[in-house]
Motif scaffolding. Sequence first.
Motif, PDB file in Angstrom:
ATOM      1  N   GLY A   1      -5.602  11.711   4.534  1.00  0.00           N
ATOM      2  CA  GLY A   1      -6.362  10.697   5.220  1.00  0.00           C
ATOM      3  C   GLY A   1      -6.678   9.529   4.323  1.00  0.00           C
ATOM      4  O   GLY A   1      -6.637   8.383   4.724  1.00  0.00           O
ATOM      5  N   THR A   2      -7.028   9.783   3.062  1.00  0.00           N
ATOM      6  CA  THR A   2      -7.347   8.714   2.153  1.00  0.00           C
ATOM      7  C   THR A   2      -6.110   7.917   1.829  1.00  0.00           C
ATOM      8  O   THR A   2      -6.151   6.692   1.815  1.00  0.00           O
ATOM      9  CB  THR A   2      -7.931   9.283   0.845  1.00  0.00           C
ATOM     10  OG1 THR A   2      -8.957  10.184   1.153  1.00  0.00           O
ATOM     11  CG2 THR A   2      -8.454   8.202  -0.039  1.00  0.00           C
TER      12      THR A   2
ATOM     13  N   THR B   1      -3.626   7.643   3.637  1.00  0.00           N
ATOM     14  CA  THR B   1      -3.208   6.988   4.867  1.00  0.00           C
ATOM     15  C   THR B   1      -4.035   5.740   5.072  1.00  0.00           C
ATOM     16  O   THR B   1      -3.498   4.683   5.425  1.00  0.00           O
ATOM     17  CB  THR B   1      -3.392   7.919   6.070  1.00  0.00           C
ATOM     18  OG1 THR B   1      -2.732   9.138   5.814  1.00  0.00           O
ATOM     19  CG2 THR B   1      -2.868   7.317   7.337  1.00  0.00           C
ATOM     20  N   HIS B   2      -5.355   5.842   4.783  1.00  0.00           N
ATOM     21  CA  HIS B   2      -6.207   4.682   4.926  1.00  0.00           C
ATOM     22  C   HIS B   2      -5.821   3.606   3.916  1.00  0.00           C
ATOM     23  O   HIS B   2      -5.787   2.415   4.239  1.00  0.00           O
ATOM     24  CB  HIS B   2      -7.685   5.057   4.744  1.00  0.00           C
ATOM     25  CG  HIS B   2      -8.255   5.783   5.922  1.00  0.00           C
ATOM     26  ND1 HIS B   2      -8.396   5.205   7.149  1.00  0.00           N
ATOM     27  CD2 HIS B   2      -8.739   7.054   6.053  1.00  0.00           C
ATOM     28  CE1 HIS B   2      -8.929   6.054   7.991  1.00  0.00           C
ATOM     29  NE2 HIS B   2      -9.159   7.213   7.342  1.00  0.00           N
ATOM     30  N   GLU B   3      -5.532   4.054   2.763  1.00  0.00           N
ATOM     31  CA  GLU B   3      -5.110   3.092   1.747  1.00  0.00           C
ATOM     32  C   GLU B   3      -3.778   2.450   2.123  1.00  0.00           C
ATOM     33  O   GLU B   3      -3.602   1.241   1.954  1.00  0.00           O
ATOM     34  CB  GLU B   3      -4.974   3.793   0.378  1.00  0.00           C
ATOM     35  CG  GLU B   3      -6.272   4.227  -0.212  1.00  0.00           C
ATOM     36  CD  GLU B   3      -6.062   5.057  -1.471  1.00  0.00           C
ATOM     37  OE1 GLU B   3      -4.917   5.212  -1.928  1.00  0.00           O
ATOM     38  OE2 GLU B   3      -7.051   5.538  -1.983  1.00  0.00           O
TER      39      GLU B   3
ATOM     40  N   LEU C   1      -2.579   2.121   5.086  1.00  0.00           N
ATOM     41  CA  LEU C   1      -2.800   1.230   6.229  1.00  0.00           C
ATOM     42  C   LEU C   1      -3.449  -0.069   5.762  1.00  0.00           C
ATOM     43  O   LEU C   1      -3.099  -1.146   6.243  1.00  0.00           O
ATOM     44  CB  LEU C   1      -3.684   1.903   7.278  1.00  0.00           C
ATOM     45  CG  LEU C   1      -3.010   2.941   8.170  1.00  0.00           C
ATOM     46  CD1 LEU C   1      -4.039   3.598   9.094  1.00  0.00           C
ATOM     47  CD2 LEU C   1      -1.921   2.307   8.992  1.00  0.00           C
ATOM     48  N   GLY C   2      -4.350  -0.004   4.843  1.00  0.00           N
ATOM     49  CA  GLY C   2      -4.990  -1.211   4.309  1.00  0.00           C
ATOM     50  C   GLY C   2      -3.974  -2.093   3.626  1.00  0.00           C
ATOM     51  O   GLY C   2      -3.966  -3.325   3.784  1.00  0.00           O
TER      52      GLY C   2
END
Length: 150
Positions: free
Chosen positions: A6-7, A9-11, A13-14
């Motif tokens: 998740g992390t 993925t968030h990174e 995506l950012g």
Amino acid sequence: MSRSIGTTTHEALGRAREQAGAALSTLGGTVEEVAHEVVERIEKDVPVLAERAADKAKGLLDESGTLLDHAVTAVRKDLARRIEPEPTPVAWWRWVAAGGLVAAVLAGIAYVVLSRRPQELSVNDVAEPPSTIPPTDVVGPGADAARGHR
């Protein structure tokens, strides 16, 4: 594990958003430049293209007018021929035959007229007509003896 995915993925995506924003602003500038170039070319080329199109249309219009004139003339001639057909030409040999026939008739008439005229006779062929003057000495029958013809 789910947290590490998740992390990241968030990174991810950012970062993708940042890159997409940068790409969009670069792309937006490029699209704007291309749009300005297209507008300039349209403003420059449209009058030339419009003039060419107008010349081509005028040429086609003139050609179609000429074709229409020829078609109308042909239709008029056909209609005139149907209304008043041209007289059939008379062959020259008919006139020659008619002239020969007239000449033969005239020759026959001339022969008949000339053959009925009295024939002229020569002076040698004509006997002397009897005289209408009575003789001066009238002799009766038996007068020869009295006259001294013995």
